[in-house]
Design a protein around this motif. Structure first.
Motif, PDB file in Angstrom:
ATOM      1  N   GLU A 182       8.774  92.297  87.329  1.00  0.00           N
ATOM      2  CA  GLU A 182       9.797  91.353  86.496  1.00  0.00           C
ATOM      3  C   GLU A 182      11.193  92.420  86.486  1.00  0.00           C
ATOM      4  OE1 GLU A 182       7.896  89.980  83.231  1.00  0.00           O
ATOM      5  OE2 GLU A 182       6.760  88.453  84.267  1.00  0.00           O
ATOM      6  N   THR A 183      10.963  93.782  85.994  1.00  0.00           N
ATOM      7  CA  THR A 183      12.112  94.443  85.874  1.00  0.00           C
ATOM      8  C   THR A 183      12.861  94.543  87.259  1.00  0.00           C
ATOM      9  OG1 THR A 183      10.933  95.514  84.196  1.00  0.00           O
ATOM     10  CG2 THR A 183      12.858  96.754  85.034  1.00  0.00           C
ATOM     11  N   GLU A 184      11.900  94.920  88.314  1.00  0.00           N
ATOM     12  CA  GLU A 184      12.861  95.053  89.645  1.00  0.00           C
ATOM     13  C   GLU A 184      13.381  93.841  89.981  1.00  0.00           C
ATOM     14  OE1 GLU A 184      13.675  97.476  92.813  1.00  0.00           O
ATOM     15  OE2 GLU A 184      12.698  98.048  90.842  1.00  0.00           O
ATOM     16  N   PHE A 185      12.840  92.559  89.682  1.00  0.00           N
ATOM     17  CA  PHE A 185      13.679  91.401  90.086  1.00  0.00           C
ATOM     18  C   PHE A 185      14.645  91.210  89.335  1.00  0.00           C
ATOM     19  CE2 PHE A 185       9.155  89.603  91.814  1.00  0.00           C
ATOM     20  CZ  PHE A 185       9.695  89.801  93.178  1.00  0.00           C
TER      21      PHE A 185
ATOM     22  N   PRO B  92      21.126  89.980  90.431  1.00  0.00           N
ATOM     23  CA  PRO B  92      22.661  89.878  90.510  1.00  0.00           C
ATOM     24  C   PRO B  92      23.244  90.399  92.075  1.00  0.00           C
ATOM     25  CG  PRO B  92      22.028  91.288  88.718  1.00  0.00           C
ATOM     26  CD  PRO B  92      20.815  90.898  89.284  1.00  0.00           C
ATOM     27  N   ALA B  93      22.483  91.303  92.768  1.00  0.00           N
ATOM     28  CA  ALA B  93      22.786  91.600  94.150  1.00  0.00           C
ATOM     29  C   ALA B  93      22.283  90.446  95.026  1.00  0.00           C
ATOM     30  CB  ALA B  93      22.076  92.766  94.458  1.00  0.00           C
ATOM     31  N   ALA B  94      21.386  89.652  94.894  1.00  0.00           N
ATOM     32  CA  ALA B  94      20.710  88.542  95.552  1.00  0.00           C
ATOM     33  C   ALA B  94      21.707  87.385  95.514  1.00  0.00           C
ATOM     34  CB  ALA B  94      19.492  88.162  94.994  1.00  0.00           C
ATOM     35  N   GLU B  95      22.345  87.223  94.072  1.00  0.00           N
ATOM     36  CA  GLU B  95      23.237  85.910  93.819  1.00  0.00           C
ATOM     37  C   GLU B  95      24.852  86.574  94.523  1.00  0.00           C
ATOM     38  OE1 GLU B  95      23.453  85.495  89.651  1.00  0.00           O
ATOM     39  OE2 GLU B  95      21.457  84.588  89.619  1.00  0.00           O
TER      40      GLU B  95
ATOM     41  N   ALA C  49      28.366  85.210  98.900  1.00  0.00           N
ATOM     42  CA  ALA C  49      29.217  85.689 100.022  1.00  0.00           C
ATOM     43  C   ALA C  49      28.869  85.060 101.153  1.00  0.00           C
ATOM     44  CB  ALA C  49      29.042  87.229 100.263  1.00  0.00           C
ATOM     45  N   HIS C  50      27.577  84.590 101.426  1.00  0.00           N
ATOM     46  CA  HIS C  50      27.332  84.166 102.952  1.00  0.00           C
ATOM     47  C   HIS C  50      27.194  82.549 102.921  1.00  0.00           C
ATOM     48  CE1 HIS C  50      26.258  87.816 104.994  1.00  0.00           C
ATOM     49  NE2 HIS C  50      25.676  88.304 103.761  1.00  0.00           N
TER      50      HIS C  50
END
Length: 109
Positions: free
Chosen positions: A90-93, A98-101, A106-107
């Motif tokens: 959960e911490t990693e997700f 923010p990077a995934a969003e 961007a795409h």
């Protein structure tokens, strides 16, 4: 001076009142009925105990409970390990969200 038993019984029975005999008979019949009810309840309890496995059932249930506790003990020990692993994921997700969003934003264009 001790009075003989026969004399004591004679004195006791000679001074009893006849007025109380009906009352005593009612009390005796009530006590007899209560005794019969208690005996019926005891027989029902005995039948219930016998239908549930008798008095040996308690020892069997105790043994089964101990077996279940022994089976659960390793699960209790492994559960904190799993919780730590889930917490790490959960911490990693949360860190990657923010990077995934930003990547999605961007795409999509």
């Amino acid at each position: 001076m001790k009075l003989p038993l026969f004399l004591c019984l004679a004195l006791t029975f000679s001074f009893t009142s006849c007025e109380r005999h009906p009352e005593l008979k009612r009390e005796l019949s009530a006590l007899g009925a209560a005794c019969k009810q208690d005996e019926a309840a005891i027989q029902k309890l005995d039948q219930d105990i016998a239908s549930l496995g008798g008095t040996s059932a308690i020892s069997r249930y105790t043994e089964q409970a101990q077996l279940k506790q022994e089976q659960l003990r390793p699960l209790e020990l492994s559960n904190p390990i799993r919780e730590r692993q889930l917490s790490t994921m959960e911490t990693e997700f949360a860190r990657l969200k923010p990077a995934a969003e930003a990547y999605k934003a961007a795409h999509l264009k």
